[in-house]
Design a protein around this motif. Structure first.
Motif, mmCIF file in Angstrom:
data_model
loop_
_atom_site.group_PDB
_atom_site.id
_atom_site.type_symbol
_atom_site.label_atom_id
_atom_site.label_comp_id
_atom_site.label_asym_id
_atom_site.label_seq_id
_atom_site.Cartn_x
_atom_site.Cartn_y
_atom_site.Cartn_z
ATOM 1 N N GLN B 6 4.149 19.280 2.152
ATOM 2 C CA GLN B 6 4.816 20.188 1.220
ATOM 3 C C GLN B 6 4.257 21.596 1.406
ATOM 4 O OE1 GLN B 6 4.522 17.149 -2.443
ATOM 5 N NE2 GLN B 6 5.824 18.930 -2.884
ATOM 6 N N THR B 20 11.090 28.854 -4.122
ATOM 7 C CA THR B 20 11.612 27.731 -3.330
ATOM 8 C C THR B 20 10.451 26.972 -2.711
ATOM 9 O OG1 THR B 20 13.652 28.922 -2.812
ATOM 10 C CG2 THR B 20 13.099 27.048 -1.415
ATOM 11 N N ARG B 22 9.334 23.536 -0.209
ATOM 12 C CA ARG B 22 9.844 22.709 0.885
ATOM 13 C C ARG B 22 9.068 21.402 0.963
ATOM 14 N NH1 ARG B 22 11.914 23.790 6.791
ATOM 15 N NH2 ARG B 22 11.229 21.865 7.830
ATOM 16 N N ASP B 24 8.720 18.014 3.660
ATOM 17 C CA ASP B 24 9.051 17.311 4.899
ATOM 18 C C ASP B 24 8.620 15.859 4.741
ATOM 19 O OD1 ASP B 24 8.567 20.324 5.896
ATOM 20 O OD2 ASP B 24 9.901 19.270 7.295
ATOM 21 N N THR B 76 14.554 21.096 0.074
ATOM 22 C CA THR B 76 14.052 22.260 -0.656
ATOM 23 C C THR B 76 14.393 22.114 -2.124
ATOM 24 O OG1 THR B 76 16.092 23.492 -0.232
ATOM 25 C CG2 THR B 76 14.261 23.839 1.298
#
Lengths: 117, 113
Positions: B6, B20, B22, B24, B76
């Motif tokens: 993250q 924002t 993210r 993965d 996201t």
């Protein structure tokens, strides 16, 4: 609605003591999964165990053991011969069993375990 | 096998700004979940994806929150017009399809001043 109750908020033990963390759950589902996660001070939740509601056999993994009792809706976690590295917040969680459904986890509030040398 | 990652790990923002985050997931995991954790509480479900489809959103997710998972890979989470009450740890988890164990990332800690 699903609910997980971890009535103990903080437990402090001396190294090598055994400690049991209690978890009581509520669900209308007849089949479900139960989980325990560990959250050390670093913050990342670490998966410990998953049990399905069909299987009430107790499980042992090294110093860890779990006691699942459907009759009392409890899934308790025992650490034998605790060590300082066991210090963390421990969460019990519940999810639906249906593979096609949202398997979101419903967590308890967690138990902070401190193991003193 | 790399775990869930993250970014960022920490975010400090002023009230009213947009942020924002993210996530993965583990590469072979079809499902991706977002949770929010406040101090002294367990994580609370926000939303989840099966591949690229967002299949459920919690009532906790106000209109200011939006999540995407384009192409079923990374995801996201955007918060618009942040409020102080948004301050929390935002956790991402991934799993295979079905009621399998979820593997969590390290989280993004958001502080709204």
């Amino acid at each position: 609605a699903q609910k997980v109750t971890q009535a103990q908020t903080e437990i402090s033990v001396v190294e090598k003591e055994d400690v049991t963390l209690d978890c009581v759950y509520e669900t209308r589902d007849t089949t479900y999964y139960l989980f325990w996660y560990k959250q050390p001070p670093s913050g990342e939740l670490v998966f410990l165990i998953r049990r399905n509601s069909f299987d009430e056999q107790n499980e042992i993994s090294g110093r860890y053991s779990w006691n699942f009792q459907k009759s009392t809706s409890s899934f308790n976690f025992t650490i034998t011969a605790s060590q300082v590295v066991d210090s963390a917040v421990y969460f019990c969680a519940l999810s639906e069993f249906n593979p096609g459904a949202n398997s979101k986890l419903t967590f308890g509030k967690g138990i902070t375990l401190s193991v003193r040398p | 096998d790399t775990g869930v990652s993250q970014n960022p790990r920490h975010k400090i923002t002023k009230r009213g700004q947009n942020v924002t985050f993210r996530c993965d997931p583990i590469s072979e995991h079809n499902r991706l979940y977002w949770y929010r954790q406040t101090l002294g509480q367990g994580p609370e479900f926000l939303t989840y994806f099966q591949n690229e489809a967002q299949l459920e959103k919690s009532r906790l997710l106000s209109d200011r929150f939006s999540a995407e998972r384009p192409k079923g890979s990374f995801s996201t989470l955007e918060i618009q017009r942040t409020e102080q009450g948004d301050s929390a740890m935002y956790l991402c988890a991934s799993s295979r399809t079905g009621p399998h164990e979820q593997y969590f990332g390290p989280g993004t800690r958001l502080t709204v001043t």
